[in-house]
Design a protein around this motif. Structure first.
Motif, PDB file in Angstrom:
ATOM      1  N   GLU A  12     -36.255  16.052  -1.837  1.00 40.55           N
ATOM      2  CA  GLU A  12     -37.175  15.272  -2.663  1.00 40.55           C
ATOM      3  C   GLU A  12     -36.475  14.007  -3.153  1.00 40.55           C
ATOM      4  N   VAL A  13     -37.159  12.870  -3.054  1.00 35.66           N
ATOM      5  CA  VAL A  13     -36.619  11.610  -3.540  1.00 35.66           C
ATOM      6  C   VAL A  13     -36.920  11.517  -5.033  1.00 35.66           C
ATOM      7  N   ILE A  14     -35.882  11.338  -5.819  1.00 39.97           N
ATOM      8  CA  ILE A  14     -36.023  11.202  -7.262  1.00 39.97           C
ATOM      9  C   ILE A  14     -35.942   9.721  -7.606  1.00 39.97           C
ATOM     10  N   GLU A  15     -36.902   9.246  -8.363  1.00 41.80           N
ATOM     11  CA  GLU A  15     -36.916   7.842  -8.775  1.00 41.80           C
ATOM     12  C   GLU A  15     -35.783   7.619  -9.774  1.00 41.80           C
ATOM     13  N   LEU A  16     -34.921   6.651  -9.485  1.00 45.43           N
ATOM     14  CA  LEU A  16     -33.784   6.355 -10.350  1.00 45.43           C
ATOM     15  C   LEU A  16     -34.007   5.032 -11.073  1.00 45.43           C
ATOM     16  N   ALA A  17     -33.397   4.915 -12.258  1.00 45.00           N
ATOM     17  CA  ALA A  17     -33.447   3.685 -13.037  1.00 45.00           C
ATOM     18  C   ALA A  17     -32.050   3.406 -13.564  1.00 45.00           C
ATOM     19  N   ALA A  49     -37.857   9.192 -14.853  1.00 46.24           N
ATOM     20  CA  ALA A  49     -38.879   9.898 -15.633  1.00 46.24           C
ATOM     21  C   ALA A  49     -38.330  10.418 -16.960  1.00 46.24           C
ATOM     22  N   THR A  50     -37.116  10.977 -16.948  1.00 46.29           N
ATOM     23  CA  THR A  50     -36.588  11.624 -18.147  1.00 46.29           C
ATOM     24  C   THR A  50     -35.441  10.868 -18.792  1.00 46.29           C
ATOM     25  N   GLY A  51     -34.757  10.021 -18.070  1.00 44.19           N
ATOM     26  CA  GLY A  51     -33.610   9.303 -18.611  1.00 44.19           C
ATOM     27  C   GLY A  51     -32.350  10.131 -18.651  1.00 44.19           C
ATOM     28  N   GLU A  52     -32.343  11.274 -17.981  1.00 45.45           N
ATOM     29  CA  GLU A  52     -31.175  12.149 -17.964  1.00 45.45           C
ATOM     30  C   GLU A  52     -30.275  11.810 -16.775  1.00 45.45           C
ATOM     31  N   ALA A  53     -28.990  12.102 -16.939  1.00 39.73           N
ATOM     32  CA  ALA A  53     -28.038  11.889 -15.854  1.00 39.73           C
ATOM     33  C   ALA A  53     -28.222  12.965 -14.794  1.00 39.73           C
ATOM     34  N   LEU A  54     -27.995  12.601 -13.547  1.00 42.53           N
ATOM     35  CA  LEU A  54     -28.063  13.552 -12.444  1.00 42.53           C
ATOM     36  C   LEU A  54     -26.700  14.205 -12.240  1.00 42.53           C
ATOM     37  N   ALA A  55     -26.713  15.402 -11.684  1.00 43.69           N
ATOM     38  CA  ALA A  55     -25.463  16.038 -11.280  1.00 43.69           C
ATOM     39  C   ALA A  55     -24.841  15.190 -10.173  1.00 43.69           C
ATOM     40  N   LEU A  56     -23.536  15.217 -10.073  1.00 39.02           N
ATOM     41  CA  LEU A  56     -22.852  14.321  -9.142  1.00 39.02           C
ATOM     42  C   LEU A  56     -23.243  14.552  -7.690  1.00 39.02           C
ATOM     43  N   HIS A  57     -23.404  15.819  -7.267  1.00 40.46           N
ATOM     44  CA  HIS A  57     -23.794  16.060  -5.871  1.00 40.46           C
ATOM     45  C   HIS A  57     -25.216  15.571  -5.616  1.00 40.46           C
ATOM     46  N   GLU A  58     -26.092  15.680  -6.596  1.00 41.03           N
ATOM     47  CA  GLU A  58     -27.469  15.186  -6.450  1.00 41.03           C
ATOM     48  C   GLU A  58     -27.494  13.658  -6.466  1.00 41.03           C
ATOM     49  N   LEU A  59     -26.647  13.061  -7.290  1.00 43.04           N
ATOM     50  CA  LEU A  59     -26.578  11.606  -7.380  1.00 43.04           C
ATOM     51  C   LEU A  59     -26.124  11.000  -6.058  1.00 43.04           C
ATOM     52  N   VAL A  60     -25.147  11.598  -5.414  1.00 40.72           N
ATOM     53  CA  VAL A  60     -24.665  11.102  -4.122  1.00 40.72           C
ATOM     54  C   VAL A  60     -25.787  11.139  -3.090  1.00 40.72           C
ATOM     55  N   THR A  61     -26.542  12.228  -3.077  1.00 35.18           N
ATOM     56  CA  THR A  61     -27.653  12.356  -2.121  1.00 35.18           C
ATOM     57  C   THR A  61     -28.722  11.308  -2.386  1.00 35.18           C
ATOM     58  N   GLN A  62     -29.097  11.120  -3.635  1.00 31.90           N
ATOM     59  CA  GLN A  62     -30.153  10.167  -3.978  1.00 31.90           C
ATOM     60  C   GLN A  62     -29.719   8.729  -3.688  1.00 31.90           C
ATOM     61  N   LEU A  63     -28.468   8.394  -3.986  1.00 32.18           N
ATOM     62  CA  LEU A  63     -27.983   7.045  -3.699  1.00 32.18           C
ATOM     63  C   LEU A  63     -27.914   6.789  -2.196  1.00 32.18           C
ATOM     64  N   GLN A  68     -30.123   4.064   2.604  1.00 38.34           N
ATOM     65  CA  GLN A  68     -30.774   4.119   3.913  1.00 38.34           C
ATOM     66  C   GLN A  68     -32.107   3.386   3.903  1.00 38.34           C
ATOM     67  N   ALA A  69     -32.878   3.531   2.824  1.00 40.37           N
ATOM     68  CA  ALA A  69     -34.156   2.818   2.720  1.00 40.37           C
ATOM     69  C   ALA A  69     -33.930   1.310   2.653  1.00 40.37           C
ATOM     70  N   ALA A  70     -32.885   0.891   1.951  1.00 43.32           N
ATOM     71  CA  ALA A  70     -32.578  -0.537   1.868  1.00 43.32           C
ATOM     72  C   ALA A  70     -32.159  -1.085   3.233  1.00 43.32           C
ATOM     73  N   HIS A  71     -31.366  -0.316   3.992  1.00 40.08           N
ATOM     74  CA  HIS A  71     -30.973  -0.743   5.339  1.00 40.08           C
ATOM     75  C   HIS A  71     -32.180  -0.859   6.261  1.00 40.08           C
ATOM     76  N   ARG A  72     -33.115   0.093   6.168  1.00 38.92           N
ATOM     77  CA  ARG A  72     -34.328   0.001   6.988  1.00 38.92           C
ATOM     78  C   ARG A  72     -35.129  -1.249   6.642  1.00 38.92           C
ATOM     79  N   GLN A  73     -35.225  -1.544   5.358  1.00 35.22           N
ATOM     80  CA  GLN A  73     -35.976  -2.721   4.926  1.00 35.22           C
ATOM     81  C   GLN A  73     -35.292  -4.001   5.406  1.00 35.22           C
ATOM     82  N   ILE A  74     -33.973  -4.059   5.356  1.00 36.76           N
ATOM     83  CA  ILE A  74     -33.243  -5.230   5.839  1.00 36.76           C
ATOM     84  C   ILE A  74     -33.461  -5.419   7.333  1.00 36.76           C
ATOM     85  N   GLN A  75     -33.420  -4.329   8.111  1.00 38.78           N
ATOM     86  CA  GLN A  75     -33.632  -4.426   9.546  1.00 38.78           C
ATOM     87  C   GLN A  75     -35.047  -4.900   9.872  1.00 38.78           C
TER      88      GLN A  75
END
Length: 105
Positions: A12-17, A49-63, A68-75
């Motif tokens: 699941e993609v989590i919206e980050l801020a 949504a909540t303003g809470e920090a993500l766990a480090l393993h989850e943060l790496v996956t989300q980033l 990858q989405a940014a690279h697709r958009q650039i291409q």
């Protein structure tokens, strides 16, 4: 509600801020030196949504998913697709003599 066993098939993609405390810089200025931001685990990103920090393993996956989405958009911006009637003339169809492009003109 459907019964669900085991992990999801897709991540699941989590919206980050950006972190509101450090404004995405991952450090907060102390009196004499910079300190790691404790609100975002020194990453600069929190859950939108909540303003809470993500766990480090989850943060790496989300980033990684964001990167990858940014690279697709650039291409896509580097190689735009032609749409409309002009697309027929731009794409080779190999229907002409010797496999050349045939447009019917």
């Amino acid at each position: 509600m459907m019964k669900k066993h085991g992990p999801a098939f897709k991540k699941e993609v989590i919206e980050l801020a950006q972190c509101p405390a450090c404004k995405g810089k991952a450090v907060i200025s102390g009196v004499f030196h910079q300190l790691a931001c404790v609100q975002c685990n020194a990453s600069g990103w929190v859950t939108a949504a909540t303003g809470e920090a993500l766990a480090l393993h989850e943060l790496v996956t989300q980033l990684s998913m964001m990167l990858q989405a940014a690279h697709r958009q650039i291409q896509e911006l580097k190689h735009p697709r032609t749409i409309g009637p002009g697309a027929i003339y731009q794409a080779p169809n190999r229907r002409g003599a010797g496999g050349t492009n045939y447009t019917g003109d």
